[in-house]
Motif scaffolding. Structure first.
Motif, PDB file in Angstrom:
ATOM      1  N   TYR A  65     -24.393 -21.738  -6.807  1.00 60.06           N
ATOM      2  CA  TYR A  65     -25.188 -22.272  -7.909  1.00 60.06           C
ATOM      3  C   TYR A  65     -24.357 -22.136  -9.173  1.00 60.06           C
ATOM      4  N   ILE A  66     -24.001 -23.270  -9.778  1.00 61.80           N
ATOM      5  CA  ILE A  66     -23.148 -23.256 -10.971  1.00 61.80           C
ATOM      6  C   ILE A  66     -23.621 -24.332 -11.930  1.00 61.80           C
ATOM      7  N   GLY A  67     -23.963 -23.944 -13.149  1.00 61.99           N
ATOM      8  CA  GLY A  67     -24.344 -24.920 -14.153  1.00 61.99           C
ATOM      9  C   GLY A  67     -25.585 -24.512 -14.914  1.00 61.99           C
ATOM     10  N   ILE A  68     -25.957 -25.391 -15.867  1.00 60.51           N
ATOM     11  CA  ILE A  68     -27.096 -25.100 -16.746  1.00 60.51           C
ATOM     12  C   ILE A  68     -28.217 -26.139 -16.638  1.00 60.51           C
ATOM     13  N   LYS A  69     -27.923 -27.281 -16.042  1.00 60.00           N
ATOM     14  CA  LYS A  69     -28.961 -28.295 -15.876  1.00 60.00           C
ATOM     15  C   LYS A  69     -29.864 -27.919 -14.708  1.00 60.00           C
ATOM     16  N   GLU A  70     -31.116 -28.405 -14.739  1.00 55.12           N
ATOM     17  CA  GLU A  70     -32.082 -28.044 -13.708  1.00 55.12           C
ATOM     18  C   GLU A  70     -31.580 -28.357 -12.301  1.00 55.12           C
ATOM     19  N   GLU A  71     -30.975 -29.526 -12.114  1.00 49.23           N
ATOM     20  CA  GLU A  71     -30.476 -29.875 -10.779  1.00 49.23           C
ATOM     21  C   GLU A  71     -29.359 -28.945 -10.330  1.00 49.23           C
ATOM     22  N   GLU A  72     -28.571 -28.423 -11.284  1.00 47.29           N
ATOM     23  CA  GLU A  72     -27.504 -27.479 -10.945  1.00 47.29           C
ATOM     24  C   GLU A  72     -28.069 -26.097 -10.612  1.00 47.29           C
ATOM     25  N   ILE A  73     -29.118 -25.722 -11.293  1.00 44.81           N
ATOM     26  CA  ILE A  73     -29.750 -24.428 -11.057  1.00 44.81           C
ATOM     27  C   ILE A  73     -30.443 -24.402  -9.698  1.00 44.81           C
ATOM     28  N   ASN A  74     -30.962 -25.552  -9.270  1.00 44.00           N
ATOM     29  CA  ASN A  74     -31.740 -25.629  -8.033  1.00 44.00           C
ATOM     30  C   ASN A  74     -30.939 -26.000  -6.798  1.00 44.00           C
ATOM     31  N   ASN A  75     -29.711 -26.477  -6.960  1.00 49.78           N
ATOM     32  CA  ASN A  75     -28.916 -26.940  -5.825  1.00 49.78           C
ATOM     33  C   ASN A  75     -27.517 -26.361  -5.858  1.00 49.78           C
ATOM     34  N   ARG A 109     -25.354 -16.588  -8.828  1.00 46.53           N
ATOM     35  CA  ARG A 109     -25.575 -17.789  -9.635  1.00 46.53           C
ATOM     36  C   ARG A 109     -24.769 -17.652 -10.923  1.00 46.53           C
ATOM     37  N   PHE A 110     -24.238 -18.777 -11.387  1.00 48.27           N
ATOM     38  CA  PHE A 110     -23.388 -18.775 -12.568  1.00 48.27           C
ATOM     39  C   PHE A 110     -23.787 -19.922 -13.484  1.00 48.27           C
ATOM     40  N   ALA A 111     -23.984 -19.633 -14.748  1.00 48.96           N
ATOM     41  CA  ALA A 111     -24.272 -20.691 -15.710  1.00 48.96           C
ATOM     42  C   ALA A 111     -22.972 -21.401 -16.094  1.00 48.96           C
ATOM     43  N   LEU A 112     -21.919 -20.631 -16.279  1.00 51.00           N
ATOM     44  CA  LEU A 112     -20.668 -21.190 -16.782  1.00 51.00           C
ATOM     45  C   LEU A 112     -19.514 -21.002 -15.804  1.00 51.00           C
ATOM     46  N   VAL A 172      -2.262  -5.044  -7.201  1.00 52.38           N
ATOM     47  CA  VAL A 172      -2.063  -6.309  -7.912  1.00 52.38           C
ATOM     48  C   VAL A 172      -1.507  -6.035  -9.300  1.00 52.38           C
ATOM     49  N   ARG A 173      -0.370  -6.670  -9.600  1.00 55.65           N
ATOM     50  CA  ARG A 173       0.252  -6.530 -10.922  1.00 55.65           C
ATOM     51  C   ARG A 173      -0.096  -7.700 -11.834  1.00 55.65           C
ATOM     52  N   TYR A 174      -0.320  -8.859 -11.252  1.00 53.55           N
ATOM     53  CA  TYR A 174      -0.649 -10.063 -12.011  1.00 53.55           C
ATOM     54  C   TYR A 174      -1.478 -10.973 -11.106  1.00 53.55           C
ATOM     55  N   ALA A 175      -2.473 -11.621 -11.688  1.00 53.85           N
ATOM     56  CA  ALA A 175      -3.255 -12.596 -10.931  1.00 53.85           C
ATOM     57  C   ALA A 175      -3.664 -13.737 -11.848  1.00 53.85           C
ATOM     58  N   GLU A 176      -3.715 -14.911 -11.247  1.00 56.68           N
ATOM     59  CA  GLU A 176      -4.192 -16.100 -11.946  1.00 56.68           C
ATOM     60  C   GLU A 176      -5.191 -16.769 -11.021  1.00 56.68           C
ATOM     61  N   VAL A 177      -6.355 -17.098 -11.569  1.00 51.69           N
ATOM     62  CA  VAL A 177      -7.406 -17.731 -10.783  1.00 51.69           C
ATOM     63  C   VAL A 177      -7.808 -19.030 -11.469  1.00 51.69           C
ATOM     64  N   GLU A 178      -7.876 -20.092 -10.666  1.00 49.77           N
ATOM     65  CA  GLU A 178      -8.360 -21.386 -11.144  1.00 49.77           C
ATOM     66  C   GLU A 178      -9.558 -21.773 -10.299  1.00 49.77           C
ATOM     67  N   VAL A 179     -10.649 -22.143 -10.970  1.00 57.24           N
ATOM     68  CA  VAL A 179     -11.839 -22.599 -10.267  1.00 57.24           C
ATOM     69  C   VAL A 179     -12.130 -24.031 -10.706  1.00 57.24           C
ATOM     70  N   ASP A 180     -12.198 -24.918  -9.720  1.00 57.28           N
ATOM     71  CA  ASP A 180     -12.524 -26.323  -9.958  1.00 57.28           C
ATOM     72  C   ASP A 180     -13.983 -26.575  -9.624  1.00 57.28           C
ATOM     73  N   LYS A 181     -14.611 -27.392 -10.437  1.00 55.21           N
ATOM     74  CA  LYS A 181     -15.963 -27.880 -10.160  1.00 55.21           C
ATOM     75  C   LYS A 181     -15.842 -29.393  -9.954  1.00 55.21           C
ATOM     76  N   PRO A 182     -15.764 -29.818  -8.686  1.00 55.68           N
ATOM     77  CA  PRO A 182     -15.584 -31.250  -8.407  1.00 55.68           C
ATOM     78  C   PRO A 182     -16.725 -32.094  -8.984  1.00 55.68           C
ATOM     79  N   HIS A 183     -16.359 -33.237  -9.509  1.00 60.55           N
ATOM     80  CA  HIS A 183     -17.299 -34.242 -10.007  1.00 60.55           C
ATOM     81  C   HIS A 183     -18.194 -33.730 -11.140  1.00 60.55           C
TER      82      HIS A 183
END
Length: 123
Positions: free
Chosen positions: A21-31, A75-78, A96-107
């Motif tokens: 669950y990722i986002g702030i719109k109702e459809e994102e909160i519910n799906n 669940r995540f708003a942002l 771990v000495r260094y880490a880089e994380v990238e998260v994509d939200k398709p579409h």
């Protein structure tokens, strides 16, 4: 991206596809929606190279399982918050000495394949 020093190993977890669950719109909160996670992890691997035993290596499977569990059960708003929490999981391992994380939200945007956030940490 951090420079690779002698004795350091770079592990890349590529295109870990999860649903959360990722986002702030109702459809994102519910799906649940797809997210794609990429992580780069640097750790000193001298001992693992020399001894050739799993106890001396960074266990990326354990880290990946922790990421999956956390992302799929919360669940995540942002996107920023989700990315930081994944980065925190990676950095929880003292090796771990260094880490880089990238998260994509398709579409996430019309006419765009995805939107991503990248965060990094070092010790």
């Amino acid at each position: 991206m951090q420079q690779l020093q002698p004795g350091m190993a770079r592990i890349r977890i590529k295109n870990l596809r999860l649903r959360t669950y990722i986002g702030i719109k109702e459809e994102e909160i519910n799906n649940r929606q797809d997210v794609v996670i990429n992580a780069t992890i640097l750790y000193p691997a001298d001992s693992a190279v020399e001894i050739n035993r799993i106890e001396h290596a960074l266990n990326y499977r354990t880290i990946t399982k922790a990421i999956i569990s956390h992302v799929e059960s919360n669940r995540f708003a942002l996107l920023e918050r989700l990315t930081q929490e994944v980065l925190d999981i990676v950095m929880d391992n003292e090796q771990v000495r260094y880490a880089e994380v990238e998260v994509d939200k398709p579409h996430a945007l019309r006419f765009s394949e995805s939107v991503s956030i990248t965060l990094s940490a070092a010790r």
